[in-house]
Enzyme design. Structure first.
Site: not given
Ligand code: FAD
Length: 290
Positions: A165, A213, A284
């Site tokens: 992660r 999570s 996380e």
């Molecule tokens: C219902 C639900 C289920 C989920 N299940 C999982 C799962 O099974 N496994 C898992 O690993 N995660 C899971 N997640 C968490 C989340 O979806 C992941 O971590 C996802 O990859 C985050 O992507 P995001 O675009 O929403 O990032 P954001 O939440 O917008 O950002 C997260 C972090 O990444 C950085 N970031 C975002 N985009 C970029 C970019 N282009 N360049 C550099 N940094 C960036 C942000 O600054 C921040 O620090 C879940 C979340 C929810 C709500």
């Protein structure tokens, strides 16, 4: 500053997170192209403000005071998708579930299990998101990033110190990635995806605002969810924030939660698990803002 995309002011970040929580961003940029991302970084520098890159906000808890800087939201316009042989070339703004579905339909295996990760590919790579025994680090072959000065460079997989992660990419913006996939029968992948979605619907509060999570799994035989459950905390509520009765590592917003409620809940759960079971849980979810 002129953008081809949009520049908003005092934009409530609760609109841009899956938690539906978060105060305003002083500035909120929706880049329409890479040049807009450079402009946003220069704009932040000129104003002497911090910047934050956002995908779909699905791993973020933004505090109630918001973010007193420039939020750069990666989405449409930065969501290129192309297959070259078994290599997917994907823009950071593409939603991971769409990537999972499109590649599976085209007969490619490698990201099919990420169907239920509701973020962008950029956020997925930055977080090294994963599930069901797979993670982004296994398929990434190259990542194109922009540094805070707006300079673009391409990193090979070996240059990225992925951990559980975490990508440890530091202060950069992921723009695009190449993913090395394999070939597989689309019908087989579709069946697997159906199974995984049913599993998620039955075992997680997928229809309530949350961030997935909250804690990382600590690495022992028990997951964070099992430990929180064992500590007797399922359903425990502070204000509008609740430890989901369905999955103890999901803390949901029951409708009126403030970031401060979720933060108090996190603190309570962490201390209780430490006291009752002697395990230290690490976050996380990324907590950001003021
Ligand atoms: C219902 C639900 C289920 C989920 N299940 C999982 C799962 O099974 N496994 C898992 O690993 N995660 C899971 N997640 C968490 C989340 O979806 C992941 O971590 C996802 O990859 C985050 O992507 P995001 O675009 O929403 O990032 P954001 O939440 O917008 O950002 C997260 C972090 O990444 C950085 N970031 C975002 N985009 C970029 C970019 N282009 N360049 C550099 N940094 C960036 C942000 O600054 C921040 O620090 C879940 C979340 C929810 C709500």
């Amino acid at each position: 500053m002129k953008f081809r995309g949009r520049l908003l002011e005092h934009e409530p970040l609760a609109r841009s997170t899956t938690y539906r929580i978060g105060g305003p961003a002083r500035y909120f940029v929706l880049p329409a192209e890479v040049e807009d991302v450079v402009k946003a970084l220069h704009f932040a520098e000129d104003q002497g403000l911090p910047w934050l890159v956002l995908g779909l906000g699905s791993n973020l808890l933004i505090k109630d005071g918001g973010f007193p800087g420039v939020v750069i939201r990666m989405g449409k316009g930065l969501d290129r998708f192309e297959m070259k042989g078994a290599t997917a070339i994907v823009g950071a703004g593409m939603p991971t579930p769409i990537l999972a579905r499109r590649t599976a339909e085209a007969g490619f295996v490698g990201v099919e299990r990420f169907l239920g990760i509701p973020g962008t590919v950029g956020g997925g790579i930055y977080m090294n998101a994963g599930c069901h025994g797979a993670e982004f680090a296994e398929v990434v072959t190259e990542v194109t990033v922009m540094d805070p000065k707006g300079k673009v460079k391409t990193l090979t997989r070996k240059q990225i110190p992925f951990k559980y992660r975490a990508s440890n990419l530091g202060s950069v913006i992921v723009l695009e990635a190449k993913l090395g996939l394999g070939e597989e029968n689309p019908a087989k992948l579709k069946e697997l995806q159906g199974k995984l979605l049913r599993w998620r619907k039955a075992g997680t509060p997928f229809d309530q605002p949350c961030c997935g999570s909250v804690f990382k799994n600590p690495g022992g035989p028990k997951t964070a969810g099992m430990l929180i459950d064992e500590a007797g905390l399922k359903g425990f509520t502070i204000g509008g924030a609740q430890v989901s009765p369905l999955h103890a590592n999901y803390f949901v917003n029951t409708g009126t939660a403030k970031a401060s409620d979720v933060l108090k809940l996190i603190d309570h759960v962490r201390k209780t698990v430490q006291k009752r079971l002697g395990v230290e849980l690490g976050l996380e979810v990324k907590v950001i803002g003021v």
